[in-house]
Structures are given as structure tokens and as C-alpha cells.
Design a protein around this motif. Structure first.
Motif, PDB file in Angstrom:
ATOM      1  N   HIS A 142     -12.045   6.008   9.550  1.00  0.00           N
ATOM      2  CA  HIS A 142     -10.690   6.070  10.105  1.00  0.00           C
ATOM      3  C   HIS A 142      -9.865   4.920   9.533  1.00  0.00           C
ATOM      4  O   HIS A 142     -10.222   3.746   9.676  1.00  0.00           O
ATOM      5  CB  HIS A 142     -10.743   5.958  11.633  1.00  0.00           C
ATOM      6  N   TYR A 143      -8.774   5.272   8.851  1.00  0.00           N
ATOM      7  CA  TYR A 143      -7.920   4.266   8.222  1.00  0.00           C
ATOM      8  C   TYR A 143      -6.673   4.028   9.074  1.00  0.00           C
ATOM      9  O   TYR A 143      -6.051   4.965   9.573  1.00  0.00           O
ATOM     10  CB  TYR A 143      -7.505   4.711   6.818  1.00  0.00           C
ATOM     11  N   VAL A 144      -6.331   2.751   9.208  1.00  0.00           N
ATOM     12  CA  VAL A 144      -5.147   2.340   9.965  1.00  0.00           C
ATOM     13  C   VAL A 144      -4.041   1.985   8.976  1.00  0.00           C
ATOM     14  O   VAL A 144      -4.303   1.422   7.912  1.00  0.00           O
ATOM     15  CB  VAL A 144      -5.467   1.125  10.873  1.00  0.00           C
ATOM     16  N   GLY A 145      -2.813   2.313   9.332  1.00  0.00           N
ATOM     17  CA  GLY A 145      -1.682   1.982   8.472  1.00  0.00           C
ATOM     18  C   GLY A 145      -1.544   2.928   7.295  1.00  0.00           C
ATOM     19  O   GLY A 145      -1.167   2.500   6.194  1.00  0.00           O
ATOM     20  N   VAL A 146      -1.816   4.210   7.515  1.00  0.00           N
ATOM     21  CA  VAL A 146      -1.676   5.202   6.447  1.00  0.00           C
ATOM     22  C   VAL A 146      -0.195   5.506   6.239  1.00  0.00           C
ATOM     23  O   VAL A 146       0.515   5.875   7.187  1.00  0.00           O
ATOM     24  CB  VAL A 146      -2.448   6.494   6.788  1.00  0.00           C
ATOM     25  N   ASP A 147       0.266   5.344   5.004  1.00  0.00           N
ATOM     26  CA  ASP A 147       1.655   5.648   4.667  1.00  0.00           C
ATOM     27  C   ASP A 147       1.841   7.154   4.505  1.00  0.00           C
ATOM     28  O   ASP A 147       2.749   7.753   5.073  1.00  0.00           O
ATOM     29  CB  ASP A 147       2.043   4.921   3.383  1.00  0.00           C
ATOM     30  N   TYR A 148       0.978   7.764   3.734  1.00  0.00           N
ATOM     31  CA  TYR A 148       0.966   9.224   3.595  1.00  0.00           C
ATOM     32  C   TYR A 148      -0.367   9.651   3.006  1.00  0.00           C
ATOM     33  O   TYR A 148      -1.165   8.836   2.555  1.00  0.00           O
ATOM     34  CB  TYR A 148       2.137   9.714   2.738  1.00  0.00           C
ATOM     35  N   TRP A 149      -0.606  10.952   3.020  1.00  0.00           N
ATOM     36  CA  TRP A 149      -1.831  11.525   2.479  1.00  0.00           C
ATOM     37  C   TRP A 149      -1.508  12.222   1.173  1.00  0.00           C
ATOM     38  O   TRP A 149      -0.603  13.040   1.099  1.00  0.00           O
ATOM     39  CB  TRP A 149      -2.460  12.515   3.459  1.00  0.00           C
ATOM     40  N   LEU A 150      -2.262  11.873   0.147  1.00  0.00           N
ATOM     41  CA  LEU A 150      -2.041  12.443  -1.179  1.00  0.00           C
ATOM     42  C   LEU A 150      -2.985  13.623  -1.375  1.00  0.00           C
ATOM     43  O   LEU A 150      -4.208  13.477  -1.301  1.00  0.00           O
ATOM     44  CB  LEU A 150      -2.296  11.381  -2.252  1.00  0.00           C
ATOM     45  N   ARG A 151      -2.425  14.797  -1.614  1.00  0.00           N
ATOM     46  CA  ARG A 151      -3.239  15.996  -1.815  1.00  0.00           C
ATOM     47  C   ARG A 151      -3.632  16.111  -3.279  1.00  0.00           C
ATOM     48  O   ARG A 151      -2.784  16.009  -4.165  1.00  0.00           O
ATOM     49  CB  ARG A 151      -2.459  17.248  -1.416  1.00  0.00           C
ATOM     50  N   ILE A 152      -4.922  16.316  -3.532  1.00  0.00           N
ATOM     51  CA  ILE A 152      -5.390  16.554  -4.898  1.00  0.00           C
ATOM     52  C   ILE A 152      -6.358  17.737  -4.886  1.00  0.00           C
ATOM     53  O   ILE A 152      -6.876  18.128  -3.833  1.00  0.00           O
ATOM     54  CB  ILE A 152      -6.084  15.320  -5.517  1.00  0.00           C
ATOM     55  N   ALA A 153      -6.592  18.304  -6.066  1.00  0.00           N
ATOM     56  CA  ALA A 153      -7.492  19.457  -6.201  1.00  0.00           C
ATOM     57  C   ALA A 153      -8.652  19.088  -7.114  1.00  0.00           C
ATOM     58  O   ALA A 153      -8.452  18.529  -8.188  1.00  0.00           O
ATOM     59  CB  ALA A 153      -6.725  20.656  -6.770  1.00  0.00           C
TER      60      ALA A 153
END
Length: 283
Positions: free
Chosen positions: A125-136
Motif C-alpha cells: 500500500h503506497y501513500v501519497g499516490v499522485d496518479y496511476w500509470l496504466r501500461i500493457a
């Protein structure tokens, strides 16, 4: 295979060297892919060691592979059938999301991509997430096969085919070993696109929208592969009397039921000759 061809041409020394190289390769396979050296390879090595008078080599092979008795040429000829089955696993795309933290310097693309690969392998669990980067990312999914074994029958004799190569296991293991570098490169590419989108949005909201749309549309995993390769390759060898023979190759499922087969008719075999045949089952 090379050793068999050399031996069929009576090039005994080249055959012996090829068999020795094959044995080294299979011993590495046993550690990496779980595929041990076929017993027939040990028998071929022992037969040529006997021909050359390499008693120390012969004892080594007999001890290593629990070979008993003498290795003799039983006369007649030999039919060798390579049996290919099924299709190799297919590459598919799977999407994952990696956390970009508020403290991350997104302009240090390669350093951050390595951090993201580490985060993926050590998820928490990460705190202070700015955004989630989607990759394939690519992944292999097996193509089911009905075949679990094969056998060759002629003149009242039956030989069970031996597994020579499991291309499914090799493909999946190789992709697994490359997963870390693929993940880092993919994350770096996605980060670069994200930065490009931010720069474009600063200039124009519409331009940023189209850059972002292009980045999302082009973020695809590399799913190219050799789709026509078989899943597994087996070999069946049968010594037969000199003359004309018919052979039946049968493919059997896990319940012992024949699911496919082929009949080789009118095969001419001379004394001391080796005949090489091949058949591909798509079951």
C-alpha cells in the motif's frame, strides 16, 4: 537430431560430438526447464563410446543413466519419426497500473521506470499516490492440446515417443526472465508519453487531449510471436526388418484414448539404413 543425421551418414565422430553437445544441453534443460536427457540419447552415446573403445566414457554414461547390458546393433534398419503436436502458447496483452508518487521526479524517466518495476515486484500500500500509470505487458496463455503422448507401431512392435522439446515451457520461461527489462522499458515509454501530454496541455487543452488520446491508443504490448510453431516435439524410434513396412503413428490423450494418427505405408528400409519421417498433429 544432428547426431542422428551424422550417424545415418556413418560420420561417427561428428555424431558422437553432436550427442555430447546435446547431452550438455539437456542437462542444462533439466535445471532450467525440467526436461531431462532422453534415455535414447544416453544409449546413442554409449553405443558410439563402445564403437570407439572409450571405456571410461561408456562407464560414465552407464552409471549416470543406469544403462544395463551391452549396446548392440540388432540388425535390420531403423525408422525415426518426429511427431509435432499442438500450437505454441499465444501472447496476449494484460494491463497493469503502477503508482506515481507525489515525490517522484517524472522527468528522470529511466530512474523512475526502474523504481516502478521494483514497486510492481514488491507490491504494498503506497501513500501519497499522485496518479496511476496504466501500461500493457505481454503474457503467454497456453493453447490447449488433447495430446499427452504418442506411439509408433510396426511389425508387431510398439515404441513410445520421447519428448525432445517443450516449446511452451521454453517460451514462458524466456518471457519470465525478460519481464523485468520489458516492464522497465514499457514504464519509461509510458512516462515519456505522460510528460508529452503535460507539456501539450500547458500549450493548449485541445492539443493535450489529442496527445493523451494518441498515447493511450498506442500503448499496446508486443504480442508478436511464431504462431505456427508446435507446442511439443517428440521422437519415436523403431528397429524393423529390412524390406517394405507400414507404420502407424498414434497420438493419445490423458485417458489413453487415441485422438489422432497417421499411417505411413510402403516405407522401404534397407539393411543398416535409417529412415527419417515427420508428422504434425494439430490436436
Amino acid at each position: 537430431v544432428t547426431g542422428l543425421f551424422f550417424e545415418a551418414q556413418q560420420e561417427w565422430n561428428d555424431a558422437y560430438i553432436s550427442y555430447q553437445d546435446a547431452e550438455k544441453g539437456y542437462r542444462a534443460y533439466a535445471k532450467t526447464f525440467g526436461l531431462s536427457p532422453p534415455l535414447m540419447l544416453a544409449q546413442d552415446l554409449a553405443a558410439l563410446a563402445t564403437r570407439f573403445g572409450y571405456d571410461d566414457h561408456l562407464q560414465e554414461y552407464r552409471s549416470r543413466y543406469d544403462l544395463l547390458g551391452r549396446i548392440d546393433d540388432a540388425g535390420g534398419g531403423e525408422v525415426i519419426v518426429f511427431a509435432e503436436t499442438g500450437f505454441i502458447a499465444r501472447k496476449h496483452e494484460r494491463e497493469i497500473s503502477l503508482p506515481i508518487l507525489q515525490d517522484d521526479n517524472t522527468h528522470r524517466v529511466w530512474a523512475l521506470s526502474d523504481q516502478m518495476a521494483y514497486r510492481y515486484r514488491h507490491q504494498r500500500h503506497y501513500v501519497g499516490v499522485d496518479y496511476w500509470l496504466r501500461i500493457a505487458l505481454p503474457e503467454y496463455r497456453p493453447v490447449s492440446s488433447q495430446v499427452s503422448s504418442a506411439r509408433l507401431t510396426a511389425v508387431g512392435q510398439t515404441a513410445h515417443a520421447v519428448l525432445l522439446q517443450d516449446l511452451d515451457v521454453i517460451a514462458m520461461k524466456n518471457l519470465q526472465e525478460k519481464e523485468g527489462s520489458i516492464l522497465a522499458r514499457t514504464a519509461a515509454r509510458a512516462l515519456a508519453k505522460s510528460i508529452a501530454t503535460e507539456v501539450a496541455e500547458e500549450k493548449s487543452e485541445i492539443l493535450g487531449f489529442f496527445v493523451n488520446l494518441f498515447g493511450a491508443a498506442t500503448e499496446r504490448a508486443d504480442t508478436r510471436g511464431w504462431l505456427a510453431l508446435p507446442r511439443q516435439i517428440r521422437v519415436a524410434r523403431l528397429r524393423v526388418p529390412a524390406g517394405t513396412v507400414d507404420l502407424v503413428l498414434e497420438f493419445v490423450n490423458g485417458k489413453g484414448r487415441v485422438v489422432d494418427g497417421f499411417r505411413f505405408t510402403g516405407i522401404e528400409v534397407a539393411e543398416g539404413q535409417r529412415i527419417f519421417l515427420n508428422y504434425r498433429s494439430y490436436k
